[in-house]
Design a protein around this motif. Structure first.
Motif, PDB file in Angstrom:
ATOM      1  N   MET A 101     -45.176  60.686   9.452  1.00  0.00           N
ATOM      2  CA  MET A 101     -44.170  61.721   9.240  1.00  0.00           C
ATOM      3  C   MET A 101     -44.791  62.884   8.472  1.00  0.00           C
ATOM      4  SD  MET A 101     -40.534  61.471   7.176  1.00  0.00           S
ATOM      5  CE  MET A 101     -39.851  60.331   8.383  1.00  0.00           C
ATOM      6  N   VAL A 102     -44.468  64.081   8.913  1.00  0.00           N
ATOM      7  CA  VAL A 102     -44.973  65.283   8.247  1.00  0.00           C
ATOM      8  C   VAL A 102     -44.416  65.358   6.830  1.00  0.00           C
ATOM      9  CG1 VAL A 102     -44.903  67.800   8.261  1.00  0.00           C
ATOM     10  CG2 VAL A 102     -45.297  66.560  10.395  1.00  0.00           C
ATOM     11  N   LYS A 103     -45.257  65.682   5.872  1.00  0.00           N
ATOM     12  CA  LYS A 103     -44.829  65.792   4.475  1.00  0.00           C
ATOM     13  C   LYS A 103     -44.347  67.215   4.186  1.00  0.00           C
ATOM     14  CE  LYS A 103     -45.731  61.605   3.042  1.00  0.00           C
ATOM     15  NZ  LYS A 103     -46.752  61.307   2.032  1.00  0.00           N
ATOM     16  N   LEU A 104     -43.129  67.303   3.666  1.00  0.00           N
ATOM     17  CA  LEU A 104     -42.532  68.574   3.297  1.00  0.00           C
ATOM     18  C   LEU A 104     -42.082  68.508   1.838  1.00  0.00           C
ATOM     19  CD1 LEU A 104     -40.312  69.048   6.476  1.00  0.00           C
ATOM     20  CD2 LEU A 104     -42.514  70.152   6.020  1.00  0.00           C
ATOM     21  N   MET A 105     -41.821  69.670   1.256  1.00  0.00           N
ATOM     22  CA  MET A 105     -41.346  69.739  -0.122  1.00  0.00           C
ATOM     23  C   MET A 105     -40.009  70.460  -0.146  1.00  0.00           C
ATOM     24  SD  MET A 105     -43.329  71.153  -3.484  1.00  0.00           S
ATOM     25  CE  MET A 105     -44.486  69.786  -3.332  1.00  0.00           C
ATOM     26  N   ASN A 106     -39.097  70.038  -1.013  1.00  0.00           N
ATOM     27  CA  ASN A 106     -37.844  70.772  -1.133  1.00  0.00           C
ATOM     28  C   ASN A 106     -37.851  71.613  -2.412  1.00  0.00           C
ATOM     29  OD1 ASN A 106     -36.715  69.116  -3.337  1.00  0.00           O
ATOM     30  ND2 ASN A 106     -36.453  67.527  -1.776  1.00  0.00           N
ATOM     31  N   VAL A 107     -36.872  72.499  -2.496  1.00  0.00           N
ATOM     32  CA  VAL A 107     -36.819  73.444  -3.613  1.00  0.00           C
ATOM     33  C   VAL A 107     -36.709  72.717  -4.943  1.00  0.00           C
ATOM     34  CG1 VAL A 107     -35.565  75.390  -4.618  1.00  0.00           C
ATOM     35  CG2 VAL A 107     -35.768  75.191  -2.141  1.00  0.00           C
ATOM     36  N   ASP A 108     -35.862  71.688  -4.977  1.00  0.00           N
ATOM     37  CA  ASP A 108     -35.654  70.946  -6.209  1.00  0.00           C
ATOM     38  C   ASP A 108     -36.961  70.330  -6.709  1.00  0.00           C
ATOM     39  OD1 ASP A 108     -33.850  69.819  -8.237  1.00  0.00           O
ATOM     40  OD2 ASP A 108     -34.299  67.894  -7.307  1.00  0.00           O
ATOM     41  N   GLN A 109     -37.736  69.744  -5.800  1.00  0.00           N
ATOM     42  CA  GLN A 109     -39.022  69.165  -6.181  1.00  0.00           C
ATOM     43  C   GLN A 109     -39.961  70.225  -6.726  1.00  0.00           C
ATOM     44  OE1 GLN A 109     -39.948  67.393  -2.348  1.00  0.00           O
ATOM     45  NE2 GLN A 109     -39.855  65.338  -3.231  1.00  0.00           N
ATOM     46  N   LEU A 110     -40.018  71.366  -6.050  1.00  0.00           N
ATOM     47  CA  LEU A 110     -40.936  72.435  -6.460  1.00  0.00           C
ATOM     48  C   LEU A 110     -40.609  72.917  -7.870  1.00  0.00           C
ATOM     49  CD1 LEU A 110     -43.283  74.244  -5.549  1.00  0.00           C
ATOM     50  CD2 LEU A 110     -41.592  75.857  -4.668  1.00  0.00           C
ATOM     51  N   VAL A 111     -39.336  73.114  -8.156  1.00  0.00           N
ATOM     52  CA  VAL A 111     -38.913  73.571  -9.481  1.00  0.00           C
ATOM     53  C   VAL A 111     -39.240  72.518 -10.538  1.00  0.00           C
ATOM     54  CG1 VAL A 111     -36.904  74.173 -10.899  1.00  0.00           C
ATOM     55  CG2 VAL A 111     -37.127  75.104  -8.583  1.00  0.00           C
ATOM     56  N   LYS A 112     -39.015  71.240 -10.223  1.00  0.00           N
ATOM     57  CA  LYS A 112     -39.288  70.167 -11.183  1.00  0.00           C
ATOM     58  C   LYS A 112     -40.789  70.003 -11.430  1.00  0.00           C
ATOM     59  CE  LYS A 112     -35.139  67.367 -10.433  1.00  0.00           C
ATOM     60  NZ  LYS A 112     -34.597  66.086  -9.906  1.00  0.00           N
ATOM     61  N   ILE A 113     -41.595  70.157 -10.395  1.00  0.00           N
ATOM     62  CA  ILE A 113     -43.047  70.054 -10.559  1.00  0.00           C
ATOM     63  C   ILE A 113     -43.547  71.169 -11.474  1.00  0.00           C
ATOM     64  CG2 ILE A 113     -45.277  70.222  -9.379  1.00  0.00           C
ATOM     65  CD1 ILE A 113     -43.901  68.903  -6.950  1.00  0.00           C
TER      66      ILE A 113
ATOM     67  N   PRO B 296     -29.636  68.830  -1.107  1.00  0.00           N
ATOM     68  CA  PRO B 296     -30.850  69.434  -1.692  1.00  0.00           C
ATOM     69  C   PRO B 296     -32.145  68.789  -1.198  1.00  0.00           C
ATOM     70  CG  PRO B 296     -29.176  69.120  -3.372  1.00  0.00           C
ATOM     71  CD  PRO B 296     -28.663  68.422  -2.137  1.00  0.00           C
ATOM     72  N   ALA B 297     -32.117  67.515  -0.876  1.00  0.00           N
ATOM     73  CA  ALA B 297     -33.328  66.841  -0.402  1.00  0.00           C
ATOM     74  C   ALA B 297     -33.814  67.405   0.927  1.00  0.00           C
ATOM     75  CB  ALA B 297     -33.072  65.336  -0.270  1.00  0.00           C
ATOM     76  N   ASP B 298     -32.908  68.047   1.660  1.00  0.00           N
ATOM     77  CA  ASP B 298     -33.256  68.606   2.972  1.00  0.00           C
ATOM     78  C   ASP B 298     -33.533  70.101   2.920  1.00  0.00           C
ATOM     79  OD1 ASP B 298     -32.899  66.097   4.201  1.00  0.00           O
ATOM     80  OD2 ASP B 298     -30.738  66.450   4.402  1.00  0.00           O
ATOM     81  N   GLN B 299     -33.486  70.696   1.733  1.00  0.00           N
ATOM     82  CA  GLN B 299     -33.758  72.130   1.584  1.00  0.00           C
ATOM     83  C   GLN B 299     -35.267  72.347   1.484  1.00  0.00           C
ATOM     84  OE1 GLN B 299     -31.373  73.234  -1.826  1.00  0.00           O
ATOM     85  NE2 GLN B 299     -29.448  73.031  -0.715  1.00  0.00           N
ATOM     86  N   HIS B 300     -35.955  72.104   2.581  1.00  0.00           N
ATOM     87  CA  HIS B 300     -37.415  72.137   2.594  1.00  0.00           C
ATOM     88  C   HIS B 300     -37.936  73.568   2.514  1.00  0.00           C
ATOM     89  CE1 HIS B 300     -36.733  68.160   4.765  1.00  0.00           C
ATOM     90  NE2 HIS B 300     -37.293  67.862   3.606  1.00  0.00           N
ATOM     91  N   THR B 301     -38.908  73.759   1.671  1.00  0.00           N
ATOM     92  CA  THR B 301     -39.479  75.087   1.453  1.00  0.00           C
ATOM     93  C   THR B 301     -40.340  75.503   2.642  1.00  0.00           C
ATOM     94  OG1 THR B 301     -41.320  74.066   0.267  1.00  0.00           O
ATOM     95  CG2 THR B 301     -39.474  74.840  -1.048  1.00  0.00           C
ATOM     96  N   VAL B 302     -40.242  76.788   3.001  1.00  0.00           N
ATOM     97  CA  VAL B 302     -41.074  77.316   4.075  1.00  0.00           C
ATOM     98  C   VAL B 302     -41.909  78.516   3.630  1.00  0.00           C
ATOM     99  CG1 VAL B 302     -39.517  76.498   5.881  1.00  0.00           C
ATOM    100  CG2 VAL B 302     -39.240  78.824   5.008  1.00  0.00           C
TER     101      VAL B 302
ATOM    102  N   GLY C 258     -50.483  68.295   0.097  1.00  0.00           N
ATOM    103  CA  GLY C 258     -50.428  68.074   1.533  1.00  0.00           C
ATOM    104  C   GLY C 258     -49.098  68.439   2.163  1.00  0.00           C
ATOM    105  N   ARG C 259     -48.303  69.269   1.479  1.00  0.00           N
ATOM    106  CA  ARG C 259     -47.026  69.708   2.035  1.00  0.00           C
ATOM    107  C   ARG C 259     -47.206  71.020   2.786  1.00  0.00           C
ATOM    108  NH1 ARG C 259     -46.958  65.022  -0.795  1.00  0.00           N
ATOM    109  NH2 ARG C 259     -44.839  64.199  -0.956  1.00  0.00           N
TER     110      ARG C 259
END
Length: 212
Positions: A1-13, A41-47, A151-152
């Motif tokens: 499965m392709v690895k993606l990042m969501n906004v919530d993860q990016l802000v927390k990182i 929010p888990a599906d709000q993948h950053t582009v 790798g996102r």
């Protein structure tokens, strides 16, 4: 499965590395993220990640994202936003709020070392006012590099090279450490199975030519 990042993860990182992104509006933002429009929010993948000096950037990009890309010569940004049903998330970063303590503590606790780490530690050991590199321009690069070093996928072109020659540059080094912190605190999965090449060596220039 392709690895993606969501906004919530990016802000927390980012926050785990002492870089706090506050929610803002297009009028008050200096950083922004385009992400898939989704209720969960888990599906709000950053582009896409960007920096905005004024509201004019928001207005200009809104015009570009509304352009038809199917029957005209245009830019990829329009297709990226429309094909991914992406919406803009505005953030405000205050450079004076940067806290070097989480990075310094992680370096010490996990025994990170080497020339790039020494340079970062020296840079961080002064007062906050002595961290001019941790500007909104720096954070833009840092946010893009978080995607790359974990790798996102991300739609940026600038700062997103997979064969980055400046691996020891501050944005990339801080992004790698931020990702490591995120694996420790559970923002990212702690373990990923890696099938590394036996005897593989690291290099400050990890290009195919240098590995040959």
């Amino acid at each position: 499965m392709v690895k993606l990042m969501n906004v919530d993860q990016l802000v927390k990182i980012a926050a785990g590395a002492g870089i706090v992104l506050e929610e803002a509006t297009p009028e008050t933002e200096n950083l922004y993220v385009y992400a898939v429009k989704a209720e969960n929010p888990a599906d709000q993948h950053t582009v896409y990640v960007g920096k905005s000096a004024s509201n004019s950037r928001s207005v200009a990009e809104a015009n570009v994202e509304g352009q038809d890309y199917r029957d005209r010569i245009g830019v990829g940004f329009s297709a990226l936003v429309k094909e991914n049903n992406a919406v803009r998330h505005s953030f405000r970063y205050d450079p004076t709020s940067f806290d070097p303590a989480p990075l310094l503590a992680h370096i010490a606790e996990h025994n990170w070392h080497g020339g790039a780490i020494d340079a970062l530690r020296e840079h961080l050991s002064g007062a906050v006012a002595e961290h001019p590199s941790f500007s909104d321009a720096f954070v833009e690069q840092f946010l893009v590099r978080i995607h790359v070093c974990t790798g996102r996928l991300i739609g940026n072109s600038q700062f997103a090279s997979q064969w980055e020659k400046t691996v020891n540059g501050l944005p990339n080094v801080v992004a790698v450490l931020a990702a490591d912190i995120a694996r420790e605190n559970g923002t990212l999965p702690k373990n990923t199975d890696l099938d590394t090449t036996p005897g593989a060596e690291t290099s400050d220039d990890p290009s195919p030519e240098s590995a040959a």
